[in-house]
Scaffold this motif. Structure first.
Motif, short mmCIF file in Angstrom:
data_model
loop_
_atom_site.label_atom_id
_atom_site.label_comp_id
_atom_site.label_asym_id
_atom_site.label_seq_id
_atom_site.Cartn_x
_atom_site.Cartn_y
_atom_site.Cartn_z
N HIS A 179 -2.64 1.73 6.32
CA HIS A 179 -1.43 1.35 7.04
C HIS A 179 -0.83 2.59 7.70
O HIS A 179 -1.20 3.72 7.40
N SER A 180 0.15 2.35 8.59
CA SER A 180 0.75 3.47 9.31
C SER A 180 2.13 3.83 8.80
O SER A 180 2.59 4.96 8.99
N ARG A 181 2.84 2.90 8.15
CA ARG A 181 4.20 3.16 7.69
C ARG A 181 4.25 3.24 6.17
O ARG A 181 3.65 2.42 5.47
N VAL A 182 5.01 4.21 5.67
CA VAL A 182 5.10 4.42 4.23
C VAL A 182 5.63 3.19 3.52
O VAL A 182 5.21 2.86 2.40
N THR A 183 6.56 2.46 4.15
CA THR A 183 7.16 1.30 3.49
C THR A 183 6.15 0.20 3.22
O THR A 183 6.41 -0.68 2.41
N LYS A 184 4.98 0.24 3.89
CA LYS A 184 3.95 -0.78 3.65
C LYS A 184 3.44 -0.72 2.21
O LYS A 184 2.90 -1.70 1.69
N ALA A 185 3.61 0.43 1.56
CA ALA A 185 3.17 0.56 0.17
C ALA A 185 3.92 -0.40 -0.73
O ALA A 185 3.41 -0.82 -1.78
N ASN A 186 5.14 -0.76 -0.34
CA ASN A 186 5.96 -1.65 -1.17
C ASN A 186 5.33 -3.02 -1.35
O ASN A 186 5.64 -3.73 -2.32
N ALA A 187 4.47 -3.42 -0.42
CA ALA A 187 3.82 -4.73 -0.53
C ALA A 187 2.86 -4.77 -1.72
O ALA A 187 2.54 -5.85 -2.23
N TYR A 188 2.41 -3.61 -2.17
CA TYR A 188 1.48 -3.53 -3.30
C TYR A 188 2.18 -3.03 -4.56
O TYR A 188 1.81 -3.42 -5.67
N LEU A 189 3.17 -2.15 -4.37
CA LEU A 189 3.79 -1.48 -5.51
C LEU A 189 5.14 -2.04 -5.90
O LEU A 189 5.59 -1.87 -7.03
N SER A 190 5.84 -2.72 -4.96
CA SER A 190 7.24 -3.13 -5.10
C SER A 190 8.13 -1.89 -5.06
O SER A 190 7.68 -0.79 -4.72
N THR A 191 9.39 -2.05 -5.40
CA THR A 191 10.33 -0.93 -5.50
C THR A 191 11.08 -1.06 -6.82
O THR A 191 11.20 -2.15 -7.38
#
Length: 376
Positions: A315-327
Protein backbone atom coordinates in the motif's frame (compact mmCIF):
# COMPACT_ATOMS: atom_id res chain seq x y z
CA UNK A 1 3.61 -4.79 -25.64
CA UNK A 2 0.92 -3.74 -23.15
CA UNK A 3 -2.00 -6.10 -22.64
CA UNK A 4 -5.36 -5.00 -24.03
CA UNK A 5 -8.70 -6.09 -22.61
CA UNK A 6 -10.90 -8.02 -25.04
CA UNK A 7 -13.94 -5.83 -24.37
CA UNK A 8 -16.21 -7.59 -26.85
CA UNK A 9 -15.58 -10.98 -25.28
CA UNK A 10 -16.39 -9.65 -21.79
CA UNK A 11 -19.57 -7.84 -22.91
CA UNK A 12 -20.83 -10.72 -25.00
CA UNK A 13 -20.35 -13.04 -22.04
CA UNK A 14 -23.41 -11.38 -20.47
CA UNK A 15 -27.05 -11.77 -21.48
CA UNK A 16 -27.51 -8.34 -23.04
CA UNK A 17 -29.62 -7.37 -26.02
CA UNK A 18 -27.57 -6.66 -29.19
CA UNK A 19 -28.30 -2.88 -29.14
CA UNK A 20 -27.34 -2.62 -25.46
CA UNK A 21 -24.18 -4.67 -26.01
CA UNK A 22 -23.06 -2.59 -29.01
CA UNK A 23 -23.68 0.71 -27.21
CA UNK A 24 -21.69 -0.46 -24.18
CA UNK A 25 -18.83 -1.71 -26.36
CA UNK A 26 -18.55 1.73 -27.97
CA UNK A 27 -18.42 3.40 -24.54
CA UNK A 28 -15.93 0.90 -23.15
CA UNK A 29 -13.69 1.19 -26.21
CA UNK A 30 -13.33 4.90 -25.56
CA UNK A 31 -13.31 5.10 -21.77
CA UNK A 32 -12.84 1.82 -19.87
CA UNK A 33 -9.08 2.14 -19.38
CA UNK A 34 -9.24 5.69 -17.99
CA UNK A 35 -8.86 6.40 -14.28
CA UNK A 36 -12.11 7.68 -12.76
CA UNK A 37 -11.34 9.58 -9.59
CA UNK A 38 -12.04 13.01 -8.17
CA UNK A 39 -8.86 12.90 -6.08
CA UNK A 40 -6.31 11.26 -8.39
CA UNK A 41 -5.19 12.61 -11.74
CA UNK A 42 -3.29 10.09 -13.83
CA UNK A 43 -2.57 9.42 -17.48
CA UNK A 44 -1.75 5.80 -16.66
CA UNK A 45 -4.35 3.26 -17.81
CA UNK A 46 -6.17 1.09 -15.31
CA UNK A 47 -4.88 -2.45 -14.94
CA UNK A 48 -6.48 -5.07 -17.17
CA UNK A 49 -7.95 -6.71 -14.07
CA UNK A 50 -9.68 -3.49 -12.99
CA UNK A 51 -10.89 -2.81 -16.53
CA UNK A 52 -12.44 -6.27 -16.65
CA UNK A 53 -14.10 -5.83 -13.25
CA UNK A 54 -15.49 -2.44 -14.29
CA UNK A 55 -16.81 -3.83 -17.59
CA UNK A 56 -18.37 -6.92 -16.01
CA UNK A 57 -19.97 -5.00 -13.14
CA UNK A 58 -21.64 -2.54 -15.51
CA UNK A 59 -22.87 -5.31 -17.79
CA UNK A 60 -24.27 -7.30 -14.86
CA UNK A 61 -26.11 -4.22 -13.61
CA UNK A 62 -27.98 -3.90 -16.92
CA UNK A 63 -28.74 -7.63 -16.93
CA UNK A 64 -30.21 -7.27 -13.42
CA UNK A 65 -32.31 -4.31 -14.54
CA UNK A 66 -33.74 -6.25 -17.45
CA UNK A 67 -34.50 -9.24 -15.21
CA UNK A 68 -36.20 -6.78 -12.84
CA UNK A 69 -38.56 -5.59 -15.55
CA UNK A 70 -36.70 -2.52 -16.84
CA UNK A 71 -36.42 -2.89 -20.59
CA UNK A 72 -33.65 -0.38 -21.23
CA UNK A 73 -32.72 -0.31 -24.90
CA UNK A 74 -29.46 1.56 -24.32
CA UNK A 75 -27.18 2.61 -21.46
CA UNK A 76 -28.19 6.18 -22.32
CA UNK A 77 -31.63 5.36 -20.88
CA UNK A 78 -30.16 4.90 -17.37
CA UNK A 79 -32.05 7.03 -14.81
CA UNK A 80 -31.79 7.64 -11.08
CA UNK A 81 -34.77 5.36 -10.43
CA UNK A 82 -32.90 2.45 -12.02
CA UNK A 83 -29.89 2.98 -9.77
CA UNK A 84 -32.13 3.25 -6.71
CA UNK A 85 -33.78 -0.06 -7.66
CA UNK A 86 -30.40 -1.76 -8.04
CA UNK A 87 -29.21 -0.52 -4.64
CA UNK A 88 -32.42 -1.76 -3.01
CA UNK A 89 -31.91 -5.16 -4.63
CA UNK A 90 -28.26 -5.40 -3.56
CA UNK A 91 -29.03 -4.36 0.01
CA UNK A 92 -31.86 -6.90 0.15
CA UNK A 93 -29.47 -9.62 -0.98
CA UNK A 94 -27.18 -8.84 1.95
CA UNK A 95 -24.28 -7.53 -0.10
CA UNK A 96 -21.68 -5.59 1.90
CA UNK A 97 -21.42 -1.82 1.87
CA UNK A 98 -18.00 -2.00 0.22
CA UNK A 99 -19.28 -4.25 -2.58
CA UNK A 100 -22.23 -1.96 -3.31
CA UNK A 101 -20.04 1.16 -3.21
CA UNK A 102 -17.70 -0.42 -5.75
CA UNK A 103 -20.60 -1.18 -8.08
CA UNK A 104 -21.86 2.38 -7.74
CA UNK A 105 -18.38 3.69 -8.53
CA UNK A 106 -18.38 1.75 -11.79
CA UNK A 107 -21.87 2.99 -12.68
CA UNK A 108 -20.86 6.55 -11.78
CA UNK A 109 -17.96 6.30 -14.24
CA UNK A 110 -20.36 5.10 -16.93
CA UNK A 111 -22.74 7.98 -16.24
CA UNK A 112 -19.90 10.48 -16.47
CA UNK A 113 -18.82 9.04 -19.82
CA UNK A 114 -22.34 9.78 -21.06
CA UNK A 115 -22.33 13.29 -19.48
CA UNK A 116 -25.10 12.17 -17.13
CA UNK A 117 -23.39 13.46 -13.98
CA UNK A 118 -25.58 13.20 -10.91
CA UNK A 119 -27.54 10.14 -12.02
CA UNK A 120 -25.53 7.83 -9.74
CA UNK A 121 -25.02 8.80 -6.11
CA UNK A 122 -23.17 7.17 -3.24
CA UNK A 123 -24.67 4.41 -1.10
CA UNK A 124 -25.64 6.92 1.59
CA UNK A 125 -27.86 8.73 -0.94
CA UNK A 126 -30.14 5.68 -1.15
CA UNK A 127 -30.14 4.03 2.27
CA UNK A 128 -29.23 4.73 5.89
CA UNK A 129 -25.91 2.91 6.08
CA UNK A 130 -25.97 2.57 9.86
CA UNK A 131 -29.51 1.22 9.90
CA UNK A 132 -28.61 -1.48 7.39
CA UNK A 133 -25.20 -2.28 8.85
CA UNK A 134 -23.42 -0.99 5.75
CA UNK A 135 -20.92 1.37 7.35
CA UNK A 136 -17.58 0.87 5.65
CA UNK A 137 -14.61 1.00 7.99
CA UNK A 138 -10.93 1.14 7.09
CA UNK A 139 -9.94 0.19 10.63
CA UNK A 140 -10.20 -3.49 11.56
CA UNK A 141 -12.60 -4.18 14.40
CA UNK A 142 -12.35 -7.97 14.34
CA UNK A 143 -9.25 -10.13 13.97
CA UNK A 144 -9.49 -11.97 10.64
CA UNK A 145 -6.34 -14.04 11.06
CA UNK A 146 -6.65 -17.83 11.11
CA UNK A 147 -4.96 -18.09 14.50
CA UNK A 148 -7.47 -15.75 16.13
CA UNK A 149 -10.31 -17.87 14.80
CA UNK A 150 -8.91 -21.13 16.11
CA UNK A 151 -7.62 -22.43 12.76
CA UNK A 152 -4.11 -23.92 12.72
CA UNK A 153 -2.77 -22.79 9.34
CA UNK A 154 -0.09 -25.47 9.06
CA UNK A 155 -2.46 -28.33 9.81
CA UNK A 156 -5.28 -27.02 7.63
CA UNK A 157 -3.00 -26.40 4.63
CA UNK A 158 -1.60 -29.92 4.94
CA UNK A 159 -5.17 -31.26 4.88
CA UNK A 160 -5.89 -29.18 1.78
CA UNK A 161 -2.75 -30.60 0.15
CA UNK A 162 -4.41 -34.03 0.21
CA UNK A 163 -7.13 -32.60 -2.06
CA UNK A 164 -4.95 -30.35 -4.22
CA UNK A 165 -1.21 -29.78 -3.66
CA UNK A 166 -1.25 -26.75 -5.99
CA UNK A 167 -3.87 -24.94 -3.94
CA UNK A 168 -1.97 -25.80 -0.77
CA UNK A 169 1.22 -24.30 -2.21
CA UNK A 170 -0.55 -21.06 -3.03
CA UNK A 171 -1.86 -20.87 0.53
CA UNK A 172 1.70 -21.41 1.76
CA UNK A 173 2.86 -18.50 -0.43
CA UNK A 174 0.14 -16.28 1.02
CA UNK A 175 1.07 -17.25 4.58
CA UNK A 176 4.84 -16.95 4.06
CA UNK A 177 4.91 -13.62 2.21
CA UNK A 178 1.56 -11.93 2.91
CA UNK A 179 0.45 -12.22 -0.71
CA UNK A 180 -2.99 -11.42 -1.98
CA UNK A 181 -4.86 -14.23 -3.72
CA UNK A 182 -4.12 -12.98 -7.24
CA UNK A 183 -0.48 -12.37 -6.35
CA UNK A 184 -0.05 -15.96 -5.25
CA UNK A 185 -1.62 -17.12 -8.53
CA UNK A 186 0.60 -14.94 -10.71
CA UNK A 187 3.89 -15.25 -8.80
CA UNK A 188 6.72 -16.75 -10.86
CA UNK A 189 8.79 -18.60 -8.21
CA UNK A 190 11.76 -19.23 -10.51
CA UNK A 191 12.06 -15.58 -11.54
CA UNK A 192 10.94 -13.59 -8.51
CA UNK A 193 13.88 -14.12 -6.15
CA UNK A 194 16.38 -11.26 -6.00
CA UNK A 195 20.04 -11.68 -5.01
CA UNK A 196 19.47 -9.24 -2.16
CA UNK A 197 17.28 -11.74 -0.29
CA UNK A 198 14.02 -10.25 -1.47
CA UNK A 199 11.00 -11.66 -3.28
CA UNK A 200 9.82 -9.41 -6.12
CA UNK A 201 6.02 -9.25 -6.14
CA UNK A 202 5.21 -7.67 -9.48
CA UNK A 203 2.30 -9.58 -11.04
CA UNK A 204 -1.33 -9.56 -9.91
CA UNK A 205 -0.71 -6.65 -7.54
CA UNK A 206 -3.34 -4.09 -6.62
CA UNK A 207 -3.11 -1.04 -8.82
CA UNK A 208 0.02 -2.47 -10.47
CA UNK A 209 2.06 -1.45 -7.40
CA UNK A 210 5.10 -3.75 -7.26
CA UNK A 211 6.98 -4.42 -4.02
CA UNK A 212 9.80 -6.47 -2.54
CA UNK A 213 9.16 -8.79 0.41
CA UNK A 214 11.98 -10.22 2.59
CA UNK A 215 12.67 -13.88 1.91
CA UNK A 216 13.92 -14.57 5.43
CA UNK A 217 14.10 -18.37 5.95
CA UNK A 218 11.27 -19.25 3.62
CA UNK A 219 13.07 -20.54 0.51
CA UNK A 220 11.56 -23.98 1.06
CA UNK A 221 8.10 -22.59 0.20
CA UNK A 222 9.40 -21.14 -3.06
CA UNK A 223 11.23 -24.34 -3.92
CA UNK A 224 8.01 -26.29 -3.43
CA UNK A 225 6.07 -23.75 -5.52
CA UNK A 226 8.70 -23.98 -8.26
CA UNK A 227 7.86 -27.66 -8.75
CA UNK A 228 4.37 -26.60 -9.86
CA UNK A 229 5.46 -23.88 -12.27
CA UNK A 230 3.57 -23.59 -15.53
CA UNK A 231 6.25 -24.08 -18.25
CA UNK A 232 4.66 -21.39 -20.42
CA UNK A 233 3.80 -18.59 -17.97
CA UNK A 234 6.13 -19.42 -15.10
CA UNK A 235 3.26 -19.02 -12.61
CA UNK A 236 1.64 -21.75 -10.53
CA UNK A 237 -1.62 -21.66 -12.52
CA UNK A 238 -1.87 -25.01 -14.36
CA UNK A 239 -1.18 -24.98 -18.08
CA UNK A 240 -4.54 -26.57 -18.90
CA UNK A 241 -6.65 -23.91 -17.08
CA UNK A 242 -7.40 -20.25 -17.56
CA UNK A 243 -6.96 -17.89 -14.63
CA UNK A 244 -10.74 -17.80 -14.12
CA UNK A 245 -11.01 -21.59 -14.20
CA UNK A 246 -8.21 -21.86 -11.67
CA UNK A 247 -9.80 -19.24 -9.40
CA UNK A 248 -13.09 -21.15 -9.51
CA UNK A 249 -11.32 -24.41 -8.60
CA UNK A 250 -9.43 -22.67 -5.80
CA UNK A 251 -12.65 -21.40 -4.24
CA UNK A 252 -14.21 -24.86 -4.61
CA UNK A 253 -11.34 -26.40 -2.64
CA UNK A 254 -11.58 -23.65 -0.01
CA UNK A 255 -15.29 -24.28 0.46
CA UNK A 256 -14.78 -28.03 0.59
CA UNK A 257 -12.38 -27.57 3.52
CA UNK A 258 -14.55 -25.00 5.30
CA UNK A 259 -12.34 -21.99 4.54
CA UNK A 260 -15.29 -19.60 4.29
CA UNK A 261 -16.94 -17.04 6.56
CA UNK A 262 -19.91 -19.37 6.96
CA UNK A 263 -17.65 -22.37 7.59
CA UNK A 264 -14.69 -21.89 9.90
CA UNK A 265 -15.12 -18.12 9.93
CA UNK A 266 -11.98 -17.41 7.89
CA UNK A 267 -10.98 -16.89 4.27
CA UNK A 268 -7.58 -17.31 2.67
CA UNK A 269 -7.13 -13.51 2.94
CA UNK A 270 -6.85 -14.07 6.70
CA UNK A 271 -3.38 -15.50 6.08
CA UNK A 272 -2.30 -12.08 4.80
CA UNK A 273 -3.72 -10.48 7.97
CA UNK A 274 -1.82 -13.01 10.07
CA UNK A 275 1.47 -12.35 8.25
CA UNK A 276 1.19 -8.56 8.71
CA UNK A 277 0.14 -8.86 12.36
CA UNK A 278 3.15 -11.08 13.04
CA UNK A 279 5.41 -8.55 11.30
CA UNK A 280 4.07 -5.78 13.55
CA UNK A 281 4.74 -7.85 16.66
CA UNK A 282 8.23 -8.76 15.44
CA UNK A 283 9.13 -5.06 15.09
CA UNK A 284 7.47 -3.74 18.26
CA UNK A 285 7.61 -6.72 20.60
CA UNK A 286 3.91 -6.10 21.28
CA UNK A 287 0.84 -7.76 19.77
CA UNK A 288 -1.12 -5.80 17.14
CA UNK A 289 -3.98 -3.67 18.54
CA UNK A 290 -6.58 -5.99 17.01
CA UNK A 291 -5.40 -8.72 19.40
CA UNK A 292 -7.04 -6.65 22.20
CA UNK A 293 -4.26 -7.27 24.73
CA UNK A 294 -4.06 -3.59 25.63
CA UNK A 295 -0.26 -3.27 25.80
CA UNK A 296 1.10 -0.33 23.83
CA UNK A 297 4.58 -0.32 22.25
CA UNK A 298 7.19 2.41 22.19
CA UNK A 299 5.81 5.14 19.82
CA UNK A 300 8.92 5.08 17.62
CA UNK A 301 8.72 1.29 17.24
CA UNK A 302 5.00 1.57 16.49
CA UNK A 303 5.69 4.10 13.72
CA UNK A 304 8.43 1.89 12.26
CA UNK A 305 6.17 -1.19 12.39
CA UNK A 306 3.35 0.68 10.62
CA UNK A 307 5.77 1.70 7.87
CA UNK A 308 7.07 -1.86 7.51
CA UNK A 309 3.56 -3.35 7.42
CA UNK A 310 2.37 -0.94 4.73
CA UNK A 311 5.49 -1.57 2.68
CA UNK A 312 5.10 -5.35 2.96
CA UNK A 313 1.39 -5.13 2.12
CA UNK A 314 1.98 -3.08 -1.03
CA UNK A 315 0.00 0.00 0.00
CA UNK A 316 1.02 3.64 -0.31
CA UNK A 317 -0.48 5.19 2.84
CA UNK A 318 0.55 4.32 6.39
CA UNK A 319 -3.08 4.40 7.58
CA UNK A 320 -3.80 1.38 5.35
CA UNK A 321 -2.08 -0.74 8.00
CA UNK A 322 -5.10 -0.15 10.24
CA UNK A 323 -7.18 -2.44 8.02
CA UNK A 324 -5.04 -5.36 9.23
CA UNK A 325 -3.89 -4.19 12.66
CA UNK A 326 -6.73 -1.93 13.91
CA UNK A 327 -5.84 0.90 16.31
CA UNK A 328 -5.56 0.99 20.08
CA UNK A 329 -8.19 3.75 20.22
CA UNK A 330 -10.69 1.71 18.21
CA UNK A 331 -10.18 -1.40 20.32
CA UNK A 332 -10.55 0.59 23.54
CA UNK A 333 -13.81 2.05 22.25
CA UNK A 334 -15.11 -1.39 21.28
CA UNK A 335 -14.24 -2.73 24.72
CA UNK A 336 -16.46 -0.17 26.40
CA UNK A 337 -20.07 -1.17 27.07
CA UNK A 338 -22.57 0.64 24.85
CA UNK A 339 -24.23 3.63 26.44
CA UNK A 340 -28.02 3.36 26.43
CA UNK A 341 -30.49 6.16 25.82
CA UNK A 342 -31.69 5.83 29.43
CA UNK A 343 -28.13 6.25 30.74
CA UNK A 344 -27.65 9.29 28.54
CA UNK A 345 -30.83 10.85 29.91
CA UNK A 346 -29.72 10.28 33.51
CA UNK A 347 -26.26 11.75 32.81
CA UNK A 348 -27.77 14.75 31.06
CA UNK A 349 -30.08 15.42 33.98
CA UNK A 350 -27.20 15.10 36.47
CA UNK A 351 -25.16 17.55 34.39
CA UNK A 352 -27.96 20.09 34.44
CA UNK A 353 -28.48 19.78 30.70
CA UNK A 354 -24.83 20.44 29.83
CA UNK A 355 -24.12 17.99 27.00
CA UNK A 356 -20.34 18.35 27.19
CA UNK A 357 -20.33 17.42 30.89
CA UNK A 358 -22.80 14.58 30.34
CA UNK A 359 -20.72 13.14 27.48
CA UNK A 360 -17.56 13.28 29.62
CA UNK A 361 -19.33 11.50 32.47
CA UNK A 362 -20.48 8.78 30.06
CA UNK A 363 -17.01 8.42 28.54
CA UNK A 364 -18.19 9.25 25.01
CA UNK A 365 -17.74 12.20 22.70
CA UNK A 366 -20.27 15.03 22.58
CA UNK A 367 -21.03 14.09 18.95
CA UNK A 368 -21.75 10.52 20.03
CA UNK A 369 -24.12 11.83 22.69
CA UNK A 370 -25.93 13.95 20.09
CA UNK A 371 -26.34 10.91 17.84
CA UNK A 372 -27.62 8.82 20.74
CA UNK A 373 -30.19 11.44 21.77
CA UNK A 374 -31.30 11.86 18.15
CA UNK A 375 -31.92 8.11 17.86
CA UNK A 376 -34.55 8.31 20.59
Amino acid sequence: MAAILNIRAVVRGHRLTPPMAEALIRLFDEHVSAVHSTTRISTKALSIKTQERRTSAICRAFVELREGGFALASPWNLRSKHVAWLVSKWVGEGQSGGTIENKLTYLRALADWMSKTGVVGTLGDYVDRREHGLVRSYVAEADRSWAANGVNATEKIEAIAQTCPRVAVQLKLQAAFGLRLEESFMLQPLRAVRDTGLLAVTRGTKGGRARDVPLEAKMAVLEEAARFCNPVTGSTVPEDRTLKQWRDWYYYVMERHGITKAGLGVTSHGLRHQYLQELYEKVTGVAAPVKQLGTRPDPALHAEAMRRVVEAAGHSRVTKANAYLSTFARQERLAKPLVTLAQAAVALQAAGGNKSHAAAALGISRQALYRLLASG
